[in-house]
Design a protein around this motif. Structure first.
Motif, short mmCIF file in Angstrom:
data_model
loop_
_atom_site.label_atom_id
_atom_site.label_comp_id
_atom_site.label_asym_id
_atom_site.label_seq_id
_atom_site.Cartn_x
_atom_site.Cartn_y
_atom_site.Cartn_z
N SER A 143 56.34 -47.62 20.77
CA SER A 143 56.23 -49.22 20.76
C SER A 143 55.16 -49.71 21.48
CB SER A 143 57.52 -49.88 20.94
OG SER A 143 57.85 -49.61 22.20
N CYS A 144 54.17 -50.74 20.84
CA CYS A 144 53.19 -51.06 21.45
C CYS A 144 53.41 -52.36 22.33
CB CYS A 144 52.01 -51.36 20.31
SG CYS A 144 52.57 -52.95 19.40
N CYS A 150 58.10 -50.78 15.23
CA CYS A 150 56.94 -51.13 15.76
C CYS A 150 55.78 -51.19 14.59
CB CYS A 150 56.05 -50.35 16.77
SG CYS A 150 54.60 -50.55 17.39
N SER A 157 52.53 -51.29 14.76
CA SER A 157 51.17 -50.70 15.12
C SER A 157 51.20 -49.18 14.75
CB SER A 157 51.28 -50.92 16.41
OG SER A 157 50.74 -52.30 16.75
N HIS A 158 52.44 -48.53 14.53
CA HIS A 158 52.56 -47.16 14.13
C HIS A 158 53.37 -46.84 13.11
CE1 HIS A 158 50.54 -46.36 17.85
NE2 HIS A 158 51.25 -47.20 18.59
N HIS A 218 50.78 -46.92 25.41
CA HIS A 218 51.33 -48.25 25.57
C HIS A 218 52.26 -48.26 26.85
CE1 HIS A 218 49.72 -48.78 21.63
NE2 HIS A 218 50.59 -48.01 21.12
#
Length: 339
Positions: A88-89, A103, A105-106, A134
């Motif tokens: 998780s970012c 998340c 971002s991924h 992160h």
């Protein structure tokens, strides 16, 4: 360095591979020092859950920070940290809302050590070294005085249990809790019982047919009932289904009191017909799905520091690092390996 590879059911091996390096300023390089099996791992090792190899193994553990990127501010080399299993970012909208398991971002379900299901590029934690992206958002410093082995499952299974009871007991102090335990999510159900006691539930009932799990529940201070999941033990504001299967799922819902909350932590791989009219009539809230682990980890650690919750009660097998393969292939309920 070496990492543990799972080739398929009952097949594990150590593999030599290049040491990972930091290639982004927000990363940390960590050395796992205490690793635990997730409830999913024994099923995978026995061939009961389809997670084909080969892939780097392991996604629950405490690690020592070896090095950090130049942008990392919250941890430093030498710190011991809980490594959340989900990537998780910390800055996208889902992460800011506490939904770190989704998340944005991924790719969906990005995790350590779960093969193609979680993305092979993250590697596994059962290794000499691992890279954590992160780092400021993900890593949770381990408070002084906590044995890493005791909280090795704080990456996944313990936060998974916390989400079943923590929010409701915070909103309704003293609410009674029912846990239908069983093989599907064995340790999560037991952690849920222990956390419910720690959080002040006035009555925690744990139902199971396995003597070992019933004894663990009793040690937590729960009322252990030896019975099948569909035994009638009353209705509860909070119910947890950790047994697996349609019978247990419907039983947990039927045991949920008016305006109550039922959470299923087992992985139901087949469609289940739910008693929707009864749920509607009682205003029953039903929740299932993956836990968002990262936000719950500090709350879990606080309970351990306070002496109110001892997750080591659930550990059924301890082993040294070099014994990893033999110990894993025994498929104990909760294995913790240290080095």
């Amino acid at each position: 360095m070496r990492r543990l590879m799972l080739d398929g059911p009952g097949r594990l091996r150590w593999e030599d591979c290049p040491e990972p390096t930091l290639d982004h300023p927000d990363q940390a390089l960590v050395r796992p020092v205490a690793l635990a099996t997730c409830d999913l791992d024994p099923a995978v090792l026995r061939g009961g859950f389809p997670l084909p190899g080969p892939f780097p193994f392991g996604h629950e553990g405490v690690a020592e920070v070896v090095a950090v990127g130049e942008d990392v501010r919250t941890v430093a080399a030498g710190d011991r940290v809980v490594v959340p299993f989900q990537i998780s970012c910390g800055t996208c909208e889902p992460c800011r809302r506490g939904r770190t398991g989704n998340c944005a971002s991924h790719p969906m379900m990005s995790t350590f050590g779960l093969g193609a299901m979680g993305g092979l590029n993250w590697g596994g934690l059962w290794a000499d070294l691992a890279v954590v992206p992160h780092a400021d958002a993900m890593l949770v410093p381990l408070p002084d005085g906590i044995d890493p082995a005791a909280v090795a499952s704080a990456s996944d299974n313990i936060p998974d249990a916390y989400r079943t009871v923590g929010p409701r007991l915070s909103a309704e102090p003293g609410a009674e809790v029912l846990v239908l335990g069983g093989p599907a999510a064995a340790s999560i159900g037991l952690y849920a019982a222990g956390l419910a006691v720690a959080l002040g539930s006035s009555r925690v009932v744990y139902v199971d047919t396995e003597p070992e799990r019933l004894e663990i529940a009793t040690r937590f201070g729960a009322e252990a009932v030896e019975a099948g999941p569909d035994a009638r033990v009353g209705r509860f504001p909070v119910t947890v289904e950790a047994c697996g299967g349609a019978t247990a799922l419907r039983a947990a819902i039927n045991a949920t009191a008016p305006d109550g909350t039922c959470t299923s932590v087992s992985v139901q791989r087949e469609d289940v017909e739910l008693p929707l009219l009864a749920m509607y009539s009682r205003c029953c809230t039903f929740h299932t799905g993956r836990a968002h682990a990262r936000p719950a980890i500090p709350a879990v650690l606080d309970l351990v520091v306070a002496g109110r919750f001892d997750p080591s009660i659930v550990t059924t097998r301890s082993a040294e690092w070099e014994e990893s393969i033999d110990a894993l292939l025994e498929t104990p309920m909760k294995l913790v390996v240290t080095r």
